[in-house]
Scaffold this motif. Structure first.
Motif, PDB file in Angstrom:
ATOM      1  N   ASP A 124       1.444  82.500  60.342  1.00 40.36           N
ATOM      2  CA  ASP A 124       0.483  83.296  59.583  1.00 40.36           C
ATOM      3  C   ASP A 124       0.180  82.746  58.194  1.00 40.36           C
ATOM      4  O   ASP A 124      -0.516  83.397  57.418  1.00 40.36           O
ATOM      5  CB  ASP A 124       0.984  84.740  59.460  1.00 40.36           C
ATOM      6  CG  ASP A 124       2.331  84.833  58.768  1.00 40.36           C
ATOM      7  OD1 ASP A 124       2.941  83.775  58.518  1.00 40.36           O
ATOM      8  OD2 ASP A 124       2.770  85.964  58.469  1.00 40.36           O
ATOM      9  N   HIS A 125       0.667  81.553  57.856  1.00 35.28           N
ATOM     10  CA  HIS A 125       0.354  80.987  56.549  1.00 35.28           C
ATOM     11  C   HIS A 125       0.555  79.478  56.568  1.00 35.28           C
ATOM     12  O   HIS A 125       1.243  78.941  57.441  1.00 35.28           O
ATOM     13  CB  HIS A 125       1.205  81.615  55.437  1.00 35.28           C
ATOM     14  CG  HIS A 125       2.674  81.397  55.596  1.00 35.28           C
ATOM     15  ND1 HIS A 125       3.501  82.300  56.199  1.00 35.28           N
ATOM     16  CD2 HIS A 125       3.486  80.358  55.222  1.00 35.28           C
ATOM     17  CE1 HIS A 125       4.746  81.863  56.190  1.00 35.28           C
ATOM     18  NE2 HIS A 125       4.763  80.673  55.610  1.00 35.28           N
ATOM     19  N   GLU A 126      -0.065  78.815  55.609  1.00 36.92           N
ATOM     20  CA  GLU A 126       0.079  77.366  55.470  1.00 36.92           C
ATOM     21  C   GLU A 126       1.495  77.056  54.983  1.00 36.92           C
ATOM     22  O   GLU A 126       2.087  77.823  54.218  1.00 36.92           O
ATOM     23  CB  GLU A 126      -0.953  76.841  54.468  1.00 36.92           C
ATOM     24  CG  GLU A 126      -1.149  75.337  54.497  1.00 36.92           C
ATOM     25  CD  GLU A 126      -2.328  74.896  53.647  1.00 36.92           C
ATOM     26  OE1 GLU A 126      -2.683  73.709  53.732  1.00 36.92           O
ATOM     27  OE2 GLU A 126      -2.888  75.725  52.893  1.00 36.92           O
ATOM     28  N   TYR A 127       2.016  75.914  55.406  1.00 38.68           N
ATOM     29  CA  TYR A 127       3.395  75.592  55.070  1.00 38.68           C
ATOM     30  C   TYR A 127       3.575  74.084  54.928  1.00 38.68           C
ATOM     31  O   TYR A 127       2.703  73.287  55.293  1.00 38.68           O
ATOM     32  CB  TYR A 127       4.365  76.143  56.128  1.00 38.68           C
ATOM     33  CG  TYR A 127       4.084  75.691  57.544  1.00 38.68           C
ATOM     34  CD1 TYR A 127       4.725  74.581  58.085  1.00 38.68           C
ATOM     35  CD2 TYR A 127       3.158  76.370  58.343  1.00 38.68           C
ATOM     36  CE1 TYR A 127       4.468  74.163  59.386  1.00 38.68           C
ATOM     37  CE2 TYR A 127       2.893  75.959  59.631  1.00 38.68           C
ATOM     38  CZ  TYR A 127       3.552  74.856  60.154  1.00 38.68           C
ATOM     39  OH  TYR A 127       3.292  74.442  61.440  1.00 38.68           O
ATOM     40  N   VAL A 128       4.747  73.719  54.384  1.00 35.23           N
ATOM     41  CA  VAL A 128       5.106  72.322  54.153  1.00 35.23           C
ATOM     42  C   VAL A 128       6.388  72.008  54.907  1.00 35.23           C
ATOM     43  O   VAL A 128       7.313  72.823  54.940  1.00 35.23           O
ATOM     44  CB  VAL A 128       5.312  72.052  52.649  1.00 35.23           C
ATOM     45  CG1 VAL A 128       5.901  70.657  52.417  1.00 35.23           C
ATOM     46  CG2 VAL A 128       4.011  72.199  51.893  1.00 35.23           C
ATOM     47  N   ILE A 129       6.431  70.826  55.500  1.00 37.91           N
ATOM     48  CA  ILE A 129       7.654  70.305  56.125  1.00 37.91           C
ATOM     49  C   ILE A 129       8.030  69.023  55.393  1.00 37.91           C
ATOM     50  O   ILE A 129       7.178  68.150  55.175  1.00 37.91           O
ATOM     51  CB  ILE A 129       7.443  70.010  57.622  1.00 37.91           C
ATOM     52  CG1 ILE A 129       7.154  71.296  58.400  1.00 37.91           C
ATOM     53  CG2 ILE A 129       8.668  69.306  58.200  1.00 37.91           C
ATOM     54  CD1 ILE A 129       6.829  71.058  59.861  1.00 37.91           C
ATOM     55  N   LYS A 130       9.296  68.913  55.013  1.00 38.77           N
ATOM     56  CA  LYS A 130       9.785  67.690  54.373  1.00 38.77           C
ATOM     57  C   LYS A 130      11.287  67.604  54.606  1.00 38.77           C
ATOM     58  O   LYS A 130      11.929  68.597  54.955  1.00 38.77           O
ATOM     59  CB  LYS A 130       9.465  67.680  52.881  1.00 38.77           C
ATOM     60  CG  LYS A 130       9.969  68.869  52.103  1.00 38.77           C
ATOM     61  CD  LYS A 130       9.433  68.828  50.672  1.00 38.77           C
ATOM     62  CE  LYS A 130       9.850  70.049  49.873  1.00 38.77           C
ATOM     63  NZ  LYS A 130       9.280  70.042  48.511  1.00 38.77           N
ATOM     64  N   PRO A 131      11.873  66.432  54.421  1.00 44.47           N
ATOM     65  CA  PRO A 131      13.309  66.282  54.674  1.00 44.47           C
ATOM     66  C   PRO A 131      14.153  66.788  53.512  1.00 44.47           C
ATOM     67  O   PRO A 131      13.706  66.810  52.364  1.00 44.47           O
ATOM     68  CB  PRO A 131      13.477  64.776  54.857  1.00 44.47           C
ATOM     69  CG  PRO A 131      12.380  64.186  54.033  1.00 44.47           C
ATOM     70  CD  PRO A 131      11.223  65.137  54.112  1.00 44.47           C
ATOM     71  N   THR A 132      15.387  67.184  53.816  1.00 41.94           N
ATOM     72  CA  THR A 132      16.295  67.603  52.750  1.00 41.94           C
ATOM     73  C   THR A 132      16.756  66.423  51.912  1.00 41.94           C
ATOM     74  O   THR A 132      17.234  66.610  50.795  1.00 41.94           O
ATOM     75  CB  THR A 132      17.536  68.316  53.329  1.00 41.94           C
ATOM     76  OG1 THR A 132      18.190  67.444  54.263  1.00 41.94           O
ATOM     77  CG2 THR A 132      17.153  69.609  54.014  1.00 41.94           C
ATOM     78  N   SER A 133      16.622  65.224  52.431  1.00 44.17           N
ATOM     79  CA  SER A 133      16.945  64.016  51.676  1.00 44.17           C
ATOM     80  C   SER A 133      15.710  63.137  51.666  1.00 44.17           C
ATOM     81  O   SER A 133      15.342  62.552  52.682  1.00 44.17           O
ATOM     82  CB  SER A 133      18.122  63.257  52.304  1.00 44.17           C
ATOM     83  OG  SER A 133      18.379  62.052  51.619  1.00 44.17           O
ATOM     84  N   GLY A 134      15.047  63.071  50.531  1.00 45.67           N
ATOM     85  CA  GLY A 134      13.824  62.284  50.472  1.00 45.67           C
ATOM     86  C   GLY A 134      13.324  62.179  49.049  1.00 45.67           C
ATOM     87  O   GLY A 134      13.804  62.858  48.142  1.00 45.67           O
ATOM     88  N   ALA A 135      12.328  61.323  48.840  1.00 44.07           N
ATOM     89  CA  ALA A 135      11.751  61.118  47.516  1.00 44.07           C
ATOM     90  C   ALA A 135      10.333  60.611  47.686  1.00 44.07           C
ATOM     91  O   ALA A 135       9.989  60.018  48.710  1.00 44.07           O
ATOM     92  CB  ALA A 135      12.580  60.114  46.720  1.00 44.07           C
ATOM     93  N   GLY A 136       9.498  60.870  46.679  1.00 41.48           N
ATOM     94  CA  GLY A 136       8.144  60.359  46.697  1.00 41.48           C
ATOM     95  C   GLY A 136       7.293  60.909  47.820  1.00 41.48           C
ATOM     96  O   GLY A 136       6.392  60.230  48.311  1.00 41.48           O
ATOM     97  N   ALA A 137       7.552  62.149  48.251  1.00 43.79           N
ATOM     98  CA  ALA A 137       6.811  62.807  49.328  1.00 43.79           C
ATOM     99  C   ALA A 137       6.974  62.100  50.668  1.00 43.79           C
ATOM    100  O   ALA A 137       6.146  62.237  51.570  1.00 43.79           O
ATOM    101  CB  ALA A 137       5.328  62.942  48.981  1.00 43.79           C
ATOM    102  N   ARG A 138       8.067  61.340  50.830  1.00 42.25           N
ATOM    103  CA  ARG A 138       8.328  60.674  52.104  1.00 42.25           C
ATOM    104  C   ARG A 138       8.572  61.704  53.194  1.00 42.25           C
ATOM    105  O   ARG A 138       9.334  62.651  53.018  1.00 42.25           O
ATOM    106  CB  ARG A 138       9.542  59.760  51.972  1.00 42.25           C
ATOM    107  CG  ARG A 138       9.921  59.029  53.253  1.00 42.25           C
ATOM    108  CD  ARG A 138      10.998  57.995  52.974  1.00 42.25           C
ATOM    109  NE  ARG A 138      12.272  58.577  52.605  1.00 42.25           N
ATOM    110  CZ  ARG A 138      13.252  58.822  53.488  1.00 42.25           C
ATOM    111  NH1 ARG A 138      13.066  58.555  54.764  1.00 42.25           N
ATOM    112  NH2 ARG A 138      14.393  59.326  53.090  1.00 42.25           N
ATOM    113  N   PHE A 139       7.913  61.521  54.338  1.00 38.26           N
ATOM    114  CA  PHE A 139       8.046  62.415  55.491  1.00 38.26           C
ATOM    115  C   PHE A 139       7.651  63.853  55.151  1.00 38.26           C
ATOM    116  O   PHE A 139       8.162  64.798  55.766  1.00 38.26           O
ATOM    117  CB  PHE A 139       9.472  62.393  56.038  1.00 38.26           C
ATOM    118  CG  PHE A 139       9.738  61.280  57.018  1.00 38.26           C
ATOM    119  CD1 PHE A 139       8.761  60.368  57.363  1.00 38.26           C
ATOM    120  CD2 PHE A 139      10.980  61.128  57.591  1.00 38.26           C
ATOM    121  CE1 PHE A 139       9.005  59.345  58.252  1.00 38.26           C
ATOM    122  CE2 PHE A 139      11.249  60.107  58.489  1.00 38.26           C
ATOM    123  CZ  PHE A 139      10.248  59.212  58.818  1.00 38.26           C
TER     124      PHE A 139
END
Length: 289
Positions: A124-139
């Motif tokens: 029901d809403h826009e969302y973001v997926i990213k890794p718990t270990s990451g930098a520079g918007a990787r993945f």
């Protein structure tokens, strides 16, 4: 004369992205230190020969998490490491957001999906997926509920590589007021910056992204300072911090929320805030005593 190493990454044949590093080395030398930049993965580095090793721009560490973790432990056992090894390890895994939320720090709501866990994505809403270990918007990528299949493939790729995923609502305030980065050094505010939104709609998770678009100087509000100081104060081992960057966005109520707490290798943006170089130099020298 203190011996100080500034740990950075090996850019190979490309120019280093750490444009602050040469100026910082020169400033430390001018102030009387024996300072140099060293690649963190240099097998010939004698880390125990330094009075202080400052992690400055080890910007490939999240791709080599186990190797970096071992290096942090090794250097921390040989000499003083800034930030300290326990703090670096804690900050390298963004599951710390759950701990800070439990401690009363206003944060962006976050859920975690580890490999093997059922896929549960917002409908029901826009969302973001990213890794718990990451930098520079990787993945990292943002999705609408209609892009469920793309998001599932994103999760599958991350899980196949062993990453735990974070799922957060897309904070629309970023599109209006941006993301603010409050830099602390030597126990007090150094300076602050603001940048625009990094994740554009439809940008694939594996695409190259501009990590700091439209970066500009920023004067933090009192509310932002309160959240930043509360977040830093809740860090296990906070008394040992030399530096930290607190990333804030506005929640739906317009109040600042913690997006990320960077205690490993934050870009200091000294090129944007040249007046901060002297204070950074002084704080590093004091830490080396």
């Amino acid at each position: 004369m203190p011996r100080i190493a500034l740990a950075t990454y090996d850019p190979g044949s490309e120019p280093s992205h750490d444009t602050d590093l040469p100026d910082l080395v020169r400033a430390l030398r001018a102030a009387g230190a024996e300072a140099e930049a060293r690649y963190w993965d240099d097998p010939d580095a004698d880390w125990g020969g330094y009075d202080l090793v400052v992690i400055r721009s080890t910007w490939d560490y999240s791709w080599r998490a186990e190797e970096f973790d071992a290096w942090v432990g090794r250097v921390g056992a040989l000499t003083r490491l800034a930030n300290p090894a326990p703090v670096v390890r804690w900050s390298a895994d963004k599951r710390y957001l759950g701990e800070l939320a439990a401690a009363g720090v206003p944060t962006v709501p976050t859920r975690y999906l580890a490999p093997g866990e059922p896929v549960d994505l917002p409908a029901d809403h826009e969302y973001v997926i990213k890794p718990t270990s990451g930098a520079g918007a990787r993945f990292a990528a943002r999705y609408t509920p209609a892009e469920h299949e793309q998001a599932v493939r994103h999760l599958a790729r991350m899980h196949a590589e062993g990453f735990t995923a974070m799922v957060q609502p897309y904070v629309a305030g970023i599109d209006v007021s941006g993301e603010r980065a409050l830099q602390f050094f030597g126990g007090r505010l150094l300076h602050a910056s603001r940048k625009g939104a990094v994740l554009a709609p439809g940008t694939p998770y594996d695409a190259d992204k501009v990590a700091h678009p439209d970066l500009e100087r920023w004067q933090p509000t009192e509310a932002e300072l309160v959240v930043a100081e509360k977040a830093l104060g809740a860090v296990p081992g906070a008394s040992g911090l030399l530096y930290g960057r607190v990333d804030l966005v506005d929640g739906e109520d317009g109040e600042p929320r913690l997006m990320e707490l960077e205690l490993v290798e934050p870009n200091l943006f000294l090129w944007l805030h040249p007046g901060s170089l002297e204070r950074v130099t002084e704080a590093i020298l004091e830490a080396a005593d």
